[in-house]
Write a protein that holds these residues in place. Structure first.
Motif, PDB file in Angstrom:
ATOM      1  N   THR A  96       0.806  -1.209   0.000  1.00 54.15           N
ATOM      2  CA  THR A  96       0.000   0.000   0.000  1.00 54.15           C
ATOM      3  C   THR A  96       0.842   1.264   0.000  1.00 54.15           C
ATOM      4  OG1 THR A  96      -0.109   0.052   2.420  1.00 54.15           O
ATOM      5  CG2 THR A  96      -1.799  -1.232   1.247  1.00 54.15           C
ATOM      6  N   GLY A  97       2.114   1.175   0.452  1.00 54.28           N
ATOM      7  CA  GLY A  97       2.925   2.371   0.592  1.00 54.28           C
ATOM      8  C   GLY A  97       2.559   3.210   1.802  1.00 54.28           C
ATOM      9  N   ASP A  98       1.678   2.701   2.649  1.00 48.73           N
ATOM     10  CA  ASP A  98       1.223   3.398   3.852  1.00 48.73           C
ATOM     11  C   ASP A  98       1.891   2.759   5.061  1.00 48.73           C
ATOM     12  OD1 ASP A  98      -0.056   4.764   5.831  1.00 48.73           O
ATOM     13  OD2 ASP A  98      -2.076   4.066   5.355  1.00 48.73           O
ATOM     14  N   VAL A  99       2.592   3.556   5.873  1.00 49.46           N
ATOM     15  CA  VAL A  99       3.290   3.003   7.030  1.00 49.46           C
ATOM     16  C   VAL A  99       2.313   2.457   8.061  1.00 49.46           C
ATOM     17  CG1 VAL A  99       5.314   4.472   6.731  1.00 49.46           C
ATOM     18  CG2 VAL A  99       3.381   5.301   8.094  1.00 49.46           C
ATOM     19  N   TRP A 100       1.059   2.920   8.043  1.00 49.00           N
ATOM     20  CA  TRP A 100       0.066   2.420   8.980  1.00 49.00           C
ATOM     21  C   TRP A 100      -0.486   1.066   8.548  1.00 49.00           C
ATOM     22  CZ3 TRP A 100      -0.972   4.956  13.506  1.00 49.00           C
ATOM     23  CH2 TRP A 100      -0.481   6.253  13.615  1.00 49.00           C
ATOM     24  N   GLU A 101      -0.355   0.752   7.283  1.00 51.26           N
ATOM     25  CA  GLU A 101      -0.818  -0.532   6.746  1.00 51.26           C
ATOM     26  C   GLU A 101       0.052  -0.883   5.537  1.00 51.26           C
ATOM     27  OE1 GLU A 101      -5.029  -2.725   5.497  1.00 51.26           O
ATOM     28  OE2 GLU A 101      -4.753  -0.579   5.143  1.00 51.26           O
ATOM     29  N   PRO A 102       1.264  -1.369   5.776  1.00 52.32           N
ATOM     30  CA  PRO A 102       2.199  -1.591   4.668  1.00 52.32           C
ATOM     31  C   PRO A 102       1.697  -2.597   3.642  1.00 52.32           C
ATOM     32  CG  PRO A 102       3.325  -1.668   6.786  1.00 52.32           C
ATOM     33  CD  PRO A 102       1.871  -1.681   7.076  1.00 52.32           C
ATOM     34  N   TYR A 103       1.020  -3.651   4.105  1.00 50.30           N
ATOM     35  CA  TYR A 103       0.548  -4.694   3.193  1.00 50.30           C
ATOM     36  C   TYR A 103      -0.894  -5.037   3.525  1.00 50.30           C
ATOM     37  CZ  TYR A 103       5.363  -5.334   1.684  1.00 50.30           C
ATOM     38  OH  TYR A 103       6.613  -5.126   1.170  1.00 50.30           O
ATOM     39  N   ARG A 104      -1.623  -5.463   2.478  1.00 49.94           N
ATOM     40  CA  ARG A 104      -3.034  -5.801   2.629  1.00 49.94           C
ATOM     41  C   ARG A 104      -3.318  -7.057   1.813  1.00 49.94           C
ATOM     42  NH1 ARG A 104      -5.337  -1.581   0.143  1.00 49.94           N
ATOM     43  NH2 ARG A 104      -5.381  -0.299   2.030  1.00 49.94           N
ATOM     44  N   LEU A 105      -4.003  -8.019   2.434  1.00 47.57           N
ATOM     45  CA  LEU A 105      -4.430  -9.232   1.741  1.00 47.57           C
ATOM     46  C   LEU A 105      -5.799  -8.981   1.134  1.00 47.57           C
ATOM     47  CD1 LEU A 105      -3.734 -12.160   1.071  1.00 47.57           C
ATOM     48  CD2 LEU A 105      -4.900 -12.858   3.166  1.00 47.57           C
ATOM     49  N   VAL A 106      -5.900  -9.193  -0.180  1.00 50.11           N
ATOM     50  CA  VAL A 106      -7.117  -8.873  -0.928  1.00 50.11           C
ATOM     51  C   VAL A 106      -7.693 -10.158  -1.505  1.00 50.11           C
ATOM     52  CG1 VAL A 106      -8.046  -7.559  -2.866  1.00 50.11           C
ATOM     53  CG2 VAL A 106      -6.219  -6.584  -1.468  1.00 50.11           C
ATOM     54  N   ASP A 107      -9.014 -10.309  -1.427  1.00 47.07           N
ATOM     55  CA  ASP A 107      -9.675 -11.507  -1.930  1.00 47.07           C
ATOM     56  C   ASP A 107      -9.887 -11.390  -3.444  1.00 47.07           C
ATOM     57  OD1 ASP A 107     -11.804  -9.814  -2.306  1.00 47.07           O
ATOM     58  OD2 ASP A 107     -12.977 -10.568  -0.635  1.00 47.07           O
ATOM     59  N   PRO A 108     -10.450 -12.437  -4.086  1.00 51.55           N
ATOM     60  CA  PRO A 108     -10.607 -12.400  -5.553  1.00 51.55           C
ATOM     61  C   PRO A 108     -11.467 -11.262  -6.077  1.00 51.55           C
ATOM     62  CG  PRO A 108     -10.793 -14.651  -4.762  1.00 51.55           C
ATOM     63  CD  PRO A 108     -10.754 -13.779  -3.551  1.00 51.55           C
TER      64      PRO A 108
END
Length: 431
Positions: free
Chosen positions: A25-37
């Motif tokens: 994401t490039g956001d330090v508050w949420e660097p990575y996000r798991l996304v469904d199909p």
């Protein structure tokens, strides 16, 4: 879903679908996000990531854990299961599949969304080793078709801690952890009868956790390192290798240095440590600063940004960008492939550690501090003979045996001496 539990799964023909993704994401508050199909964020994973961030886990940890969670969620999506209704039989089946099945072949981005029959079969490269076979130069095995035991062990640990977190939190309809502890270690306190003179053993292991063989650190021999160094094309690459092999810093740590962190007068360079994020100055060799100065003079003439707070390492071509880890790794990979080897950037850290531990005037306490290790016991594996040393010692033994066979027999004693007297004098050593 009930039918999926009453019949045995066809694990032999199961193919893990490439659906969903782990996105940065490039956001330090949420660097990575798991996304469904369908593009929706997977909420249980987002909550778990937030807890990891609160525990001061770096973004690289979230990326590593996220890949394991994505692999598990793809299995759940393919089987039509909810994450909080997964049973131990489901964890057992997927663990067994990871053990016996081949890893999924990643589809190239140009072919995503196409029919599998339209995707051309890639042609094997001439001279490429078979997957999993040892490299003839380094002895390190190439990447195999199966999931490595370390990968499966990491997956088991991540999923077990993930479900433990949500069990304590009372999330959803979760009643049991699908990834349980080993039956023999489920009850009782770990290391209950520990001897203070011995090392602690890992007694709280998962039931489906594989046995991971101990890795032997690989060093680059001095003669091969010279060949790799001679094959580099720029002063920047020579300076990077000289710093990596003299400081023992991790590859990503050295790339965090700014221009003010390199102090030739004190012969130290500052880096941000990977785990603690602390700033630490590391001693480096004089030739590393020589190559660094040559690189800086050349780069500044070309227009690379100059300033104390500017990054120390930059790309070699316009547009100027700070050098990232993947670009540095690609540079080193190209250099070692010219020798037919498969060393990695981390092997430079092993090489530096071997050189420091073999110096009798270098205390292990100093080596531990330079490497940033928490415990000095982690250096014990570097005190053992390396693969090259063992092979060299064995070949030297066989050479001595052959020389002994080829040596002429000793001359018989002169006839003027009494043979019985000589045997008494020399203890019967004469033939």
């Amino acid at each position: 879903m009930s039918g999926a539990r009453t019949r045995e799964r066809d694990l032999k023909n199961f193919v893990l679908p490439e659906i969903g993704r782990l996105e940065a994401t490039g956001d330090v508050w949420e660097p990575y996000r798991l996304v469904d199909p369908v593009g929706q964020c997977v909420e249980p994973v987002a909550i778990y990531f937030k807890d990891l961030l609160a525990a001061a886990s770096p973004a690289t940890t979230l990326y590593s854990y996220g890949n394991d969670l994505l692999r598990w969620w793809r299995f759940l999506w393919a089987q039509g299961l909810e994450w909080d209704r997964a049973l131990r039989e489901d964890a057992r089946d997927f663990t067994l599949w990871m053990q016996l099945a081949d890893k999924p072949v990643r589809v190239h981005w140009r072919h995503r969304g196409k029919d599998p029959s339209e995707i051309p079969t890639p042609k094997p490269r001439v001279g490429r080793l078979a997957p999993g076979s040892p490299n003839p130069v380094t002895g390190k095995p190439t990447i195999g078709k199966k999931y490595a035991p370390s990968t499966r062990a990491h997956f088991e640990s991540v999923l077990r801690t993930f479900y433990d977190f949500h069990l304590d939190r009372g999330s959803g309809q979760l009643l049991v952890n699908p990834f349980p502890l080993d039956r023999r270690r489920r009850n009782g306190r770990p290391n209950a009868h520990h001897n203070p003179a011995d090392e602690f053993r890992h007694e709280r292991t998962g039931r489906y956790r594989p046995k991971v063989p101990e890795r032997i650190p690989r060093r680059i021999p001095d003669d091969k390192y010279t060949e790799v160094f001679a094959g580099l094309r720029s002063h920047r690459d020579r300076a990077l290798l000289a710093f990596w092999v003299s400081t023992g810093a991790r590859a990503s740590e050295l790339l965090t240095s700014t221009q003010r962190d390199a102090l030739p007068g004190q012969q130290v360079i500052g880096v941000i440590r990977k785990g603690t994020q602390d700033y630490q100055q590391l001693p480096a060799s004089p030739d590393a600063f020589v190559w660094l100065r040559l690189y800086q003079e050349e780069a500044w003439r070309k227009g690379v940004p100059r300033g104390r707070n500017q990054p120390l390492w930059w790309t070699l071509r316009l547009p100027w960008r700070p050098l990232k880890y993947h670009a540095a790794r690609a540079m080193f990979t190209r250099a070692v492939e010219l020798l037919g080897a498969n060393w990695t950037l981390h092997d430079l850290r092993h090489t530096a550690t071997y050189r420091m531990t073999e110096d009798p005037s270098m205390s292990l306490v100093y080596v531990q501090h330079i490497l940033g290790h928490k415990d000095q016991s982690t250096l014990q594996k570097y005190l053992r003979p390396s693969r090259d040393e063992v092979i060299s010692a064995g070949l030297a033994h066989h050479a001595r045996q052959e020389a002994k066979k080829a040596a002429p027999p000793p001359a018989p004693p002169a006839p003027a001496y009494n043979e019985d007297s000589l045997n008494t004098l020399f203890g019967g050593l004469l033939p």
